[in-house]
Design an enzyme around this catalytic site. Structure first.
Site, mmCIF file in Angstrom:
data_model
loop_
_atom_site.group_PDB
_atom_site.id
_atom_site.type_symbol
_atom_site.label_atom_id
_atom_site.label_comp_id
_atom_site.label_asym_id
_atom_site.label_seq_id
_atom_site.Cartn_x
_atom_site.Cartn_y
_atom_site.Cartn_z
ATOM 1 N N GLU A 165 -2.101 -9.767 10.349
ATOM 2 C CA GLU A 165 -3.122 -10.685 11.946
ATOM 3 C C GLU A 165 -4.206 -10.055 12.939
ATOM 4 O O GLU A 165 -4.749 -11.539 13.080
ATOM 5 C CB GLU A 165 -2.180 -9.286 12.754
ATOM 6 C CG GLU A 165 -1.703 -7.571 12.907
ATOM 7 C CD GLU A 165 -1.839 -7.752 11.627
ATOM 8 O OE1 GLU A 165 -1.284 -7.443 11.036
ATOM 9 O OE2 GLU A 165 -1.326 -6.265 12.757
ATOM 10 N N HIS A 170 -2.631 -5.680 7.442
ATOM 11 C CA HIS A 170 -2.854 -6.148 8.554
ATOM 12 C C HIS A 170 -3.009 -7.641 8.486
ATOM 13 O O HIS A 170 -4.634 -7.336 8.754
ATOM 14 C CB HIS A 170 -3.496 -5.200 9.796
ATOM 15 C CG HIS A 170 -2.802 -3.870 9.906
ATOM 16 N ND1 HIS A 170 -1.736 -3.566 11.043
ATOM 17 C CD2 HIS A 170 -2.726 -2.645 9.356
ATOM 18 C CE1 HIS A 170 -1.385 -2.600 10.773
ATOM 19 N NE2 HIS A 170 -1.647 -2.025 10.434
ATOM 20 N N CYS A 184 2.885 -3.505 7.299
ATOM 21 C CA CYS A 184 2.544 -2.249 7.922
ATOM 22 C C CYS A 184 3.814 -0.938 7.687
ATOM 23 O O CYS A 184 4.845 -1.103 7.112
ATOM 24 C CB CYS A 184 1.591 -1.714 8.363
ATOM 25 S SG CYS A 184 0.726 -0.350 7.604
HETATM 26 N N1 GLN Z 1 1.624 5.130 8.444
HETATM 27 C C1 GLN Z 1 2.354 4.710 9.103
HETATM 28 C C2 GLN Z 1 4.148 4.819 8.704
HETATM 29 O O1 GLN Z 1 4.557 5.646 8.408
HETATM 30 C C3 GLN Z 1 2.008 3.262 8.311
HETATM 31 C C4 GLN Z 1 0.996 2.735 9.212
HETATM 32 C C5 GLN Z 1 0.794 1.417 10.319
HETATM 33 O O2 GLN Z 1 1.708 0.164 10.532
HETATM 34 N N2 GLN Z 1 -0.398 0.915 10.123
HETATM 35 O O3 GLN Z 1 5.167 4.186 9.318
#
Ligand code: GLN
Length: 197
Positions: A184, A182, A87
């Site tokens: 994890e 995610h 992410c």
């Molecule tokens: N929206 C977040 C970002 O731009 C990422 C979200 C996340 O890691 N769950 O960094």
């Protein structure tokens, strides 16, 4: 001594975001695939020394970028040969980022494009069945970026419908793994794959 290979040292960037979850996933993955690993919480340059790999957790890439600058962690993390970003961590790895804020800095190591918050706000967070190279899994998306592999040596590892949601790239002796969701939270498969690298 024959067979006495050095234990792998795997860092988890521990400045912000889902650190605990990655440590737990790594511990389970290490037990499942019988690859002993020493897990290091990385907050300083010193922590990042001599790591075989590092995980960049999800969280907020603007905050992660700022804190990495504050701790002068960019040079140390840039040197690590195996990096797994989830992410916000995938955003940190991406060579091209859409929706970056002014001054936000990235590692820009992997040939993927990441579009920040492309699935919408926190309210549009969702869980979905994903087709992956490891079989079908549940994926949790939290203000996730969309990721697009750029170049054919960047292999898709998971799909949500037609969309690529995880990718792996080997660049010389370096390995990069990125997921927009995610893993994890629902599976250890991606951590097992990373340990086996
Ligand atoms: N929206 C977040 C970002 O731009 C990422 C979200 C996340 O890691 N769950 O960094």
């Amino acid at each position: 001594m024959a067979g006495a290979e050095r234990m792998k040292r795997i860092g988890v960037l521990s400045l912000q975001g889902g650190v605990e979850e990655h440590i737990n996933a790594l511990l389970s993955a290490s037990a499942k695939c019988a690859i002993p690993a020493q897990i290091v919480e990385v907050r300083t340059q010193e922590d990042a020394e001599g790591l075989d790999g590092i995980i960049l957790p999800g969280g907020e890439s603007t905050a992660i970028s700022r804190l990495m600058e504050r701790e002068n962690l960019f040079p140390s993390v840039l040197k690590i040969r195996k990096i797994f970003g989830t992410c916000a961590g995938a955003i940190m790895l991406a060579r091209k980022v859409e929706g970056a804020v002014i001054g936000q800095r990235f590692l820009s190591l992997m040939d993927i494009a990441a579009s920040r918050n492309a699935y919408g706000s926190q309210l549009s967070s969702f869980e979905a069945r994903l087709t992956t190279v490891f079989g079908t899994i549940n994926g949790v998306f939290i203000r996730a970026p969309k990721i697009t592999p750029m170049g054919k040596d960047c292999q898709p590892m998971a799909f949500h419908g037609e969309e690529v949601v995880a990718a792996y790239q080997k660049k010389g002796d370096r390995h990069f793994l990125a997921t927009s969701f995610h893993p994890e939270l629902t599976t250890t498969k991606f951590h097992e794959f990373f340990l086996k690298l």
